[in-house]
Design an enzyme around this catalytic site. Sequence first.
Site, short mmCIF file in Angstrom:
data_model
loop_
_atom_site.label_atom_id
_atom_site.label_comp_id
_atom_site.label_asym_id
_atom_site.label_seq_id
_atom_site.Cartn_x
_atom_site.Cartn_y
_atom_site.Cartn_z
N HIS A 26 0.85 -1.19 0.00
CA HIS A 26 0.00 0.00 0.00
C HIS A 26 0.88 1.24 0.00
CE1 HIS A 26 -3.35 -2.61 0.82
NE2 HIS A 26 -2.79 -3.05 1.92
N PRO B 54 3.00 3.96 -1.61
CA PRO B 54 3.24 4.59 -2.92
C PRO B 54 4.72 4.82 -3.17
CG PRO B 54 1.71 5.91 -1.58
CD PRO B 54 2.23 4.83 -0.71
N ASP C 156 9.70 -7.74 1.72
CA ASP C 156 9.63 -7.65 3.17
C ASP C 156 11.03 -7.34 3.65
OD1 ASP C 156 7.89 -7.81 5.45
OD2 ASP C 156 9.12 -9.51 6.09
N PHE D 245 13.43 6.99 6.07
CA PHE D 245 12.28 6.62 6.90
C PHE D 245 12.73 5.57 7.91
CE2 PHE D 245 11.13 2.31 5.47
CZ PHE D 245 11.99 2.17 4.38
N TYR E 23 14.20 3.30 10.52
CA TYR E 23 15.37 3.34 11.39
C TYR E 23 16.55 4.07 10.74
CZ TYR E 23 12.74 -0.26 13.90
OH TYR E 23 11.76 -0.94 14.59
N ASP E 24 16.34 4.73 9.60
CA ASP E 24 17.45 5.35 8.86
C ASP E 24 18.36 6.25 9.72
OD1 ASP E 24 16.98 4.06 6.51
OD2 ASP E 24 16.01 5.74 5.50
N HIS F 232 19.98 -2.53 1.33
CA HIS F 232 19.44 -3.88 1.20
C HIS F 232 18.39 -3.95 0.09
CE1 HIS F 232 17.35 -1.25 3.86
NE2 HIS F 232 16.29 -2.02 3.99
N ARG F 233 17.48 -2.94 0.04
CA ARG F 233 16.40 -2.98 -0.96
C ARG F 233 16.95 -2.75 -2.36
NH1 ARG F 233 13.75 0.27 1.35
NH2 ARG F 233 12.73 -1.13 2.78
P1 IMP Z 1 8.11 -3.68 5.50
O1 IMP Z 1 9.18 -4.25 4.62
O2 IMP Z 1 7.24 -2.70 4.79
O3 IMP Z 1 7.36 -4.77 6.25
O4 IMP Z 1 8.83 -2.79 6.60
C1 IMP Z 1 9.66 -3.30 7.57
C2 IMP Z 1 10.13 -2.24 8.55
O5 IMP Z 1 11.57 -2.33 8.60
C3 IMP Z 1 9.83 -0.79 8.19
O6 IMP Z 1 8.63 -0.36 8.74
C4 IMP Z 1 11.00 -0.06 8.83
O7 IMP Z 1 10.74 0.14 10.18
C5 IMP Z 1 12.13 -1.06 8.69
N1 IMP Z 1 12.89 -0.80 7.46
C6 IMP Z 1 12.92 -1.58 6.33
N2 IMP Z 1 13.74 -1.03 5.40
C7 IMP Z 1 14.21 0.10 5.96
C8 IMP Z 1 15.10 1.12 5.49
O8 IMP Z 1 15.60 1.12 4.36
N3 IMP Z 1 15.35 2.13 6.37
C9 IMP Z 1 14.82 2.20 7.61
N4 IMP Z 1 13.97 1.29 8.08
C10 IMP Z 1 13.68 0.24 7.27
#
Ligand code: IMP
Length: 196
Positions: free
Chosen positions: A8, A10, A69, A150, A152-153, A178-179
């Site tokens: 969800h 964007p 995830d 956003f 924990y950055d 990681h992403r």
């Molecule tokens: P999801 O992948 O949307 O389930 O998010 C997992 C959670 O991990 C997020 O709400 C953040 O709290 C944290 N998170 C995942 N990737 C990042 C990032 O790149 N920076 C900071 N926090 C992250």
Amino acid sequence: MKLVLATHNPGKLKEMSAILGGLGVEVVMPSDLGLTVDVEETGDTFAANAMLKAKAVCAAAGLPAIADDSGLCVDALNGGPGVYSARYGGPELDDRGRYTLLLNSMRGVPTRSAHFESAIACAFPNGDTLTAEGRCDGAIAFAPIGDGGFGYDPVFLVPEKAKTFGQMTEEEKDALSHRGKALRAFVPKLAAYLKK
Ligand code: IMP
């Protein structure tokens, strides 16, 4: 070909559309198809949760679906908050509340090593699946620095850059996050699959 992005968010749609657009794929959100699919993230790994989401949305939409995830794994917390990163401390906390709780639980702890993980899963209506993962190693800072990004950055320090994710531009973060790594590993797999 249409691919549904099981999110969800964007921001993720924008990021993924930019990367997948090059493959001639149109990325849509479940809401564009009038679908609301709430998937319980009951898996105990990022990969399991990504696959749960991808399969649920693929089944509901009758179209290939991609999900991701991700989360933060802290060595001194035995890998936590891990798959609970988004829910750490309970639903009343926001991003700042969650990273403050993390800093408080790390007070006086000398071992700061941590990593982010991201898993991507793609499920096709014929039952085929594709997966990719990415990881970024770093350390938990002693105080938040930077207001970019956003989650924990601001408290995730990348020692080689001497910066937190919160101090980086989107491009800098994407190059080593990681992403970013998971997406770059996923794209050639999808391209190869689509060619078949
Ligand atoms: P999801 O992948 O949307 O389930 O998010 C997992 C959670 O991990 C997020 O709400 C953040 O709290 C944290 N998170 C995942 N990737 C990042 C990032 O790149 N920076 C900071 N926090 C992250």
